[in-house]
Design a protein around this motif. Structure first.
Motif, PDB file in Angstrom:
ATOM      1  N   VAL A  88       0.866  -1.183   0.000  1.00 49.68           N
ATOM      2  CA  VAL A  88       0.000   0.000   0.000  1.00 49.68           C
ATOM      3  C   VAL A  88       0.896   1.224   0.000  1.00 49.68           C
ATOM      4  O   VAL A  88       1.879   1.294   0.766  1.00 49.68           O
ATOM      5  CB  VAL A  88      -0.940   0.023   1.223  1.00 49.68           C
ATOM      6  N   VAL A  89       0.568   2.195  -0.855  1.00 47.74           N
ATOM      7  CA  VAL A  89       1.386   3.394  -1.010  1.00 47.74           C
ATOM      8  C   VAL A  89       0.506   4.628  -0.971  1.00 47.74           C
ATOM      9  O   VAL A  89      -0.611   4.629  -1.506  1.00 47.74           O
ATOM     10  CB  VAL A  89       2.166   3.351  -2.350  1.00 47.74           C
ATOM     11  N   LEU A  90       0.987   5.678  -0.351  1.00 53.02           N
ATOM     12  CA  LEU A  90       0.377   7.008  -0.402  1.00 53.02           C
ATOM     13  C   LEU A  90       1.146   7.837  -1.416  1.00 53.02           C
ATOM     14  O   LEU A  90       2.374   7.940  -1.341  1.00 53.02           O
ATOM     15  CB  LEU A  90       0.434   7.672   0.977  1.00 53.02           C
ATOM     16  N   ALA A  91       0.431   8.454  -2.363  1.00 52.74           N
ATOM     17  CA  ALA A  91       1.057   9.339  -3.349  1.00 52.74           C
ATOM     18  C   ALA A  91       0.573  10.767  -3.093  1.00 52.74           C
ATOM     19  O   ALA A  91      -0.626  11.008  -2.964  1.00 52.74           O
ATOM     20  CB  ALA A  91       0.698   8.906  -4.767  1.00 52.74           C
ATOM     21  N   THR A  92       1.509  11.697  -3.028  1.00 53.94           N
ATOM     22  CA  THR A  92       1.167  13.088  -2.727  1.00 53.94           C
ATOM     23  C   THR A  92       2.065  14.036  -3.507  1.00 53.94           C
ATOM     24  O   THR A  92       3.165  13.653  -3.932  1.00 53.94           O
ATOM     25  CB  THR A  92       1.301  13.364  -1.221  1.00 53.94           C
ATOM     26  N   ALA A  93       1.575  15.259  -3.694  1.00 54.86           N
ATOM     27  CA  ALA A  93       2.402  16.309  -4.288  1.00 54.86           C
ATOM     28  C   ALA A  93       3.025  17.180  -3.206  1.00 54.86           C
ATOM     29  O   ALA A  93       3.893  18.011  -3.496  1.00 54.86           O
ATOM     30  CB  ALA A  93       1.559  17.180  -5.227  1.00 54.86           C
ATOM     31  N   SER A  94       2.584  17.003  -1.965  1.00 50.53           N
ATOM     32  CA  SER A  94       3.056  17.826  -0.849  1.00 50.53           C
ATOM     33  C   SER A  94       4.464  17.425  -0.408  1.00 50.53           C
ATOM     34  O   SER A  94       4.895  16.282  -0.601  1.00 50.53           O
ATOM     35  CB  SER A  94       2.115  17.690   0.356  1.00 50.53           C
ATOM     36  N   TYR A  95       5.142  18.365   0.215  1.00 52.93           N
ATOM     37  CA  TYR A  95       6.382  18.035   0.914  1.00 52.93           C
ATOM     38  C   TYR A  95       6.001  17.187   2.119  1.00 52.93           C
ATOM     39  O   TYR A  95       5.092  17.522   2.886  1.00 52.93           O
ATOM     40  CB  TYR A  95       7.104  19.301   1.359  1.00 52.93           C
ATOM     41  N   VAL A  96       6.672  16.054   2.312  1.00 54.67           N
ATOM     42  CA  VAL A  96       6.306  15.104   3.350  1.00 54.67           C
ATOM     43  C   VAL A  96       7.194  15.293   4.569  1.00 54.67           C
ATOM     44  O   VAL A  96       8.426  15.166   4.486  1.00 54.67           O
ATOM     45  CB  VAL A  96       6.418  13.654   2.829  1.00 54.67           C
ATOM     46  N   ASP A 152       3.060   2.433   9.620  1.00 54.13           N
ATOM     47  CA  ASP A 152       4.462   2.303   9.204  1.00 54.13           C
ATOM     48  C   ASP A 152       4.630   1.452   7.948  1.00 54.13           C
ATOM     49  O   ASP A 152       5.615   1.599   7.230  1.00 54.13           O
ATOM     50  CB  ASP A 152       5.282   1.668  10.335  1.00 54.13           C
ATOM     51  N   VAL A 153       3.674   0.545   7.680  1.00 52.62           N
ATOM     52  CA  VAL A 153       3.813  -0.358   6.535  1.00 52.62           C
ATOM     53  C   VAL A 153       3.493   0.335   5.208  1.00 52.62           C
ATOM     54  O   VAL A 153       3.767  -0.205   4.134  1.00 52.62           O
ATOM     55  CB  VAL A 153       2.901  -1.587   6.700  1.00 52.62           C
ATOM     56  N   VAL A 154       2.898   1.522   5.286  1.00 50.61           N
ATOM     57  CA  VAL A 154       2.481   2.231   4.072  1.00 50.61           C
ATOM     58  C   VAL A 154       3.662   2.995   3.484  1.00 50.61           C
ATOM     59  O   VAL A 154       4.323   3.773   4.169  1.00 50.61           O
ATOM     60  CB  VAL A 154       1.314   3.195   4.375  1.00 50.61           C
ATOM     61  N   GLY A 155       3.929   2.766   2.217  1.00 50.26           N
ATOM     62  CA  GLY A 155       4.974   3.519   1.539  1.00 50.26           C
ATOM     63  C   GLY A 155       4.479   4.903   1.153  1.00 50.26           C
ATOM     64  O   GLY A 155       3.270   5.166   1.121  1.00 50.26           O
ATOM     65  N   VAL A 156       5.394   5.796   0.835  1.00 50.30           N
ATOM     66  CA  VAL A 156       5.035   7.169   0.467  1.00 50.30           C
ATOM     67  C   VAL A 156       5.825   7.581  -0.769  1.00 50.30           C
ATOM     68  O   VAL A 156       7.049   7.427  -0.816  1.00 50.30           O
ATOM     69  CB  VAL A 156       5.319   8.155   1.625  1.00 50.30           C
ATOM     70  N   VAL A 192      10.636   8.361  -4.017  1.00 48.90           N
ATOM     71  CA  VAL A 192      10.232   7.400  -2.995  1.00 48.90           C
ATOM     72  C   VAL A 192      10.676   7.946  -1.636  1.00 48.90           C
ATOM     73  O   VAL A 192      11.867   7.922  -1.304  1.00 48.90           O
ATOM     74  CB  VAL A 192      10.836   6.013  -3.243  1.00 48.90           C
ATOM     75  N   VAL A 193       9.721   8.449  -0.878  1.00 51.50           N
ATOM     76  CA  VAL A 193      10.017   8.979   0.453  1.00 51.50           C
ATOM     77  C   VAL A 193      10.178   7.847   1.456  1.00 51.50           C
ATOM     78  O   VAL A 193      11.069   7.874   2.317  1.00 51.50           O
ATOM     79  CB  VAL A 193       8.895   9.941   0.912  1.00 51.50           C
ATOM     80  N   ARG A 194       9.321   6.847   1.340  1.00 54.07           N
ATOM     81  CA  ARG A 194       9.416   5.674   2.216  1.00 54.07           C
ATOM     82  C   ARG A 194       8.949   4.450   1.445  1.00 54.07           C
ATOM     83  O   ARG A 194       7.900   4.474   0.799  1.00 54.07           O
ATOM     84  CB  ARG A 194       8.557   5.867   3.482  1.00 54.07           C
ATOM     85  N   GLU A 195       9.734   3.393   1.499  1.00 52.80           N
ATOM     86  CA  GLU A 195       9.360   2.148   0.842  1.00 52.80           C
ATOM     87  C   GLU A 195       8.227   1.467   1.621  1.00 52.80           C
ATOM     88  O   GLU A 195       8.211   1.480   2.855  1.00 52.80           O
ATOM     89  CB  GLU A 195      10.556   1.199   0.763  1.00 52.80           C
ATOM     90  N   PRO A 196       7.284   0.840   0.927  1.00 55.27           N
ATOM     91  CA  PRO A 196       6.235   0.103   1.642  1.00 55.27           C
ATOM     92  C   PRO A 196       6.767  -1.227   2.164  1.00 55.27           C
ATOM     93  O   PRO A 196       7.719  -1.788   1.617  1.00 55.27           O
ATOM     94  CB  PRO A 196       5.182  -0.125   0.559  1.00 55.27           C
ATOM     95  N   THR A 197       6.156  -1.705   3.227  1.00 57.15           N
ATOM     96  CA  THR A 197       6.449  -3.036   3.753  1.00 57.15           C
ATOM     97  C   THR A 197       5.451  -4.014   3.175  1.00 57.15           C
ATOM     98  O   THR A 197       4.251  -3.710   3.099  1.00 57.15           O
ATOM     99  CB  THR A 197       6.336  -3.044   5.290  1.00 57.15           C
ATOM    100  N   ARG A 198       5.927  -5.174   2.763  1.00 55.34           N
ATOM    101  CA  ARG A 198       4.990  -6.147   2.185  1.00 55.34           C
ATOM    102  C   ARG A 198       4.016  -6.627   3.245  1.00 55.34           C
ATOM    103  O   ARG A 198       4.404  -6.969   4.373  1.00 55.34           O
ATOM    104  CB  ARG A 198       5.732  -7.342   1.580  1.00 55.34           C
ATOM    105  N   LEU A 199       2.734  -6.659   2.888  1.00 56.16           N
ATOM    106  CA  LEU A 199       1.688  -7.146   3.777  1.00 56.16           C
ATOM    107  C   LEU A 199       1.548  -8.660   3.605  1.00 56.16           C
ATOM    108  O   LEU A 199       2.390  -9.296   2.980  1.00 56.16           O
ATOM    109  CB  LEU A 199       0.383  -6.414   3.479  1.00 56.16           C
ATOM    110  N   ALA A 200       0.492  -9.233   4.161  1.00 51.87           N
ATOM    111  CA  ALA A 200       0.312 -10.690   4.119  1.00 51.87           C
ATOM    112  C   ALA A 200      -1.024 -11.016   3.461  1.00 51.87           C
ATOM    113  O   ALA A 200      -1.985 -11.404   4.137  1.00 51.87           O
ATOM    114  CB  ALA A 200       0.374 -11.270   5.525  1.00 51.87           C
ATOM    115  N   PRO A 201      -1.125 -10.881   2.131  1.00 48.97           N
ATOM    116  CA  PRO A 201      -2.401 -11.132   1.464  1.00 48.97           C
ATOM    117  C   PRO A 201      -2.863 -12.584   1.519  1.00 48.97           C
ATOM    118  O   PRO A 201      -4.046 -12.866   1.317  1.00 48.97           O
ATOM    119  CB  PRO A 201      -2.135 -10.693   0.022  1.00 48.97           C
TER     120      PRO A 201
END
Length: 318
Positions: free
Chosen positions: A155-163, A173-177, A189-198
Motif C-alpha cells: 500500500v502506497v500514499l502518493a502526494t504532491a506535498s512536501y512530506v 508504518d507499513v504504508v509507503g510514500v 520514494v520517500v518511504r518504501e512500503p512493507t509487504r503485507l500478508a495477502p
C-alpha cells in the motif's frame, strides 16, 4: 486537482511490465466500503495464459463455475446460481470469449475455451492519492483499513506535498510514500512500503468511533477471491476515462482527456457538458485507447498466444 493528479500518476506508472487501473472496489464484507484510487498489478508466472484468453474482464461466477475446457457441462450443473442469473453470467462469459455455449438434447451446455490459471497475478499494489496533505480528509482511516486487511501486497500514499516526519507518523508504518509531480511525472520514494500478508487472514475495519472500532475477521480464502476479482477488474478496465463529446476536447499523447479551451486535463464527468459555458457538442476525439494501453502496458488488446512478456517487482516503480 485530485482527478488530474490521479490520471498523471496512472500515465507515469504505465510500462510493459505491469497493468494499471483506477477506482476499484476493495471491500470484502462491505463491498462498497473501500474504493482504491489506483491499483498496479504485476504479472505472475501464468500471466500470458490469462492474457491469451480475452482482453476483457472474466466474470467471477464463470471462473468459479464447475466447467473446464474438456467435456461440455449442462448450464444448470455448471453454475450454483438461480437460472436467470446463470444465463446472464454464461452469456457475458461467452461474449468475452471465456465460455462456449451450445445445446445438446435440447439443453444448454457450456465449455471453457481455456483452463483459467491460478497464478497469473504476481502482485497487487494499492495507491491512495492525496495531492495536498494539508487537507487529508479520511486518509489515515483509509490507510489503517488497508494495512489491517492486508488485501494488497503493498500500500502506497502518493502526494504532491512536501512530506514531513509528522505526516509519516500519522499513517501506518507499513504504508509507503511517494512524492509525485503531476506536471513532470517525477516520482520520489520517500518511504518504501512493507509487504503485507495477502495470503493470511485479515481484519476489515467496518466503523471507527472514539471509543469503539467495529471489525470483521476475513479469511485467507475470502481475500484470495477478492484479489482475483480486483485483478480481473484491473485487467479489463484500465484507467483512461472516455473523452468528452465536445468540439474543444482532445487527448494528451498518453490518452488523458484534455480541453483546448481551458488548456488543461479535465474530468469529463464533472467539468464537461451543459454545465460548462464553453461546451460545444461534437463527436469525441478519435483516440485509440486500446492501442495506447496495448503498447504501454502488459495488457494484450488482441490475444494471440504471444510469447512471454517481461515481468517486474515493486523495485521497478523507482
Amino acid at each position: 486537482m485530485e482527478f488530474r493528479f490521479e490520471l498523471a500518476l496512472c500515465a507515469a506508472l504505465e510500462s510493459p511490465d505491469r497493468v494499471v487501473s483506477r477506482q476499484l472496489g476493495a471491500g470484502i464484507e462491505n463491498p462498497g466500503g473501500r474504493i482504491v484510487d489506483v491499483c498496479v498489478m504485476t504479472p505472475g508466472p501464468a500471466f500470458d495464459r490469462r492474457a491469451a484468453i480475452t482482453a476483457d474482464r472474466i466474470p467471477d461466477p464463470a471462473i468459479e463455475a464447475a466447467v473446464g475446457p474438456g467435456e461440455a457441462v449442462p448450464l444448470t450443473e455448471a453454475f450454483d446460481l438461480p437460472p436467470d442469473r446463470a444465463e446472464a453470467v454464461a452469456d457475458h462469459a461467452a461474449a468475452v470469449g471465456y465460455l462456449e455455449r451450445e445445446r445438446r438434447d435440447g439443453r444448454p451446455v457450456v465449455r471453457a475455451t481455456a483452463r483459467y490459471p491460478d497464478d497469473w497475478v504476481g502482485s497487487l499494489t494499492a495507491v491512495e492519492n492525496k495531492p495536498d496533505l494539508g487537507s487529508p480528509g479520511d486518509l489515515a482511516a483509509q490507510l489503517r483499513y488497508d494495512a489491517a486487511l492486508g488485501l494488497f501486497d503493498h500500500v502506497v500514499l502518493a502526494t504532491a506535498s512536501y512530506v514531513t516526519r509528522a505526516h509519516l507518523n500519522r499513517i501506518p508504518d507499513v504504508v509507503g510514500v511517494w512524492r509525485f509531480d503531476p506536471d513532470t511525472g517525477d516520482r520520489e520514494v520517500v518511504r518504501e512500503p512493507t509487504r503485507l500478508a495477502p495470503d493470511a487472514p485479515g481484519v476489515e475495519i467496518r466503523d471507527e468511533r472514539a471509543l469503539r472500532t467495529d471489525v470483521a475477521l476475513v479469511t485467507a480464502d475470502a481475500k484470495a477471491r477478492k484479489r482475483r476479482r480486483i485483478a480481473e477488474r484491473a485487467y479489463g478496465k484500465g484507467w483512461r476515462p472516455d473523452p468528452p463529446a465536445c468540439a474543444h476536447a482532445t487527448t494528451t499523447a498518453d490518452g488523458r482527456p484534455y480541453c483546448e479551451q481551458f488548456e488543461r486535463v479535465v474530468n469529463p464527468g464533472r467539468d464537461c457538458g451543459q454545465a460548462c459555458e464553453a461546451f460545444e457538442p461534437a463527436d469525441p476525439p478519435a483516440t485509440d485507447r486500446d492501442a495506447l494501453r496495448d503498447e504501454r502496458t502488459a495488457w494484450v488488446a488482441t490475444p494471440d498466444g504471444a510469447g512471454p512478456r517481461r515481468q517486474s517487482g515493486l523495485s521497478r516503480f523507482r
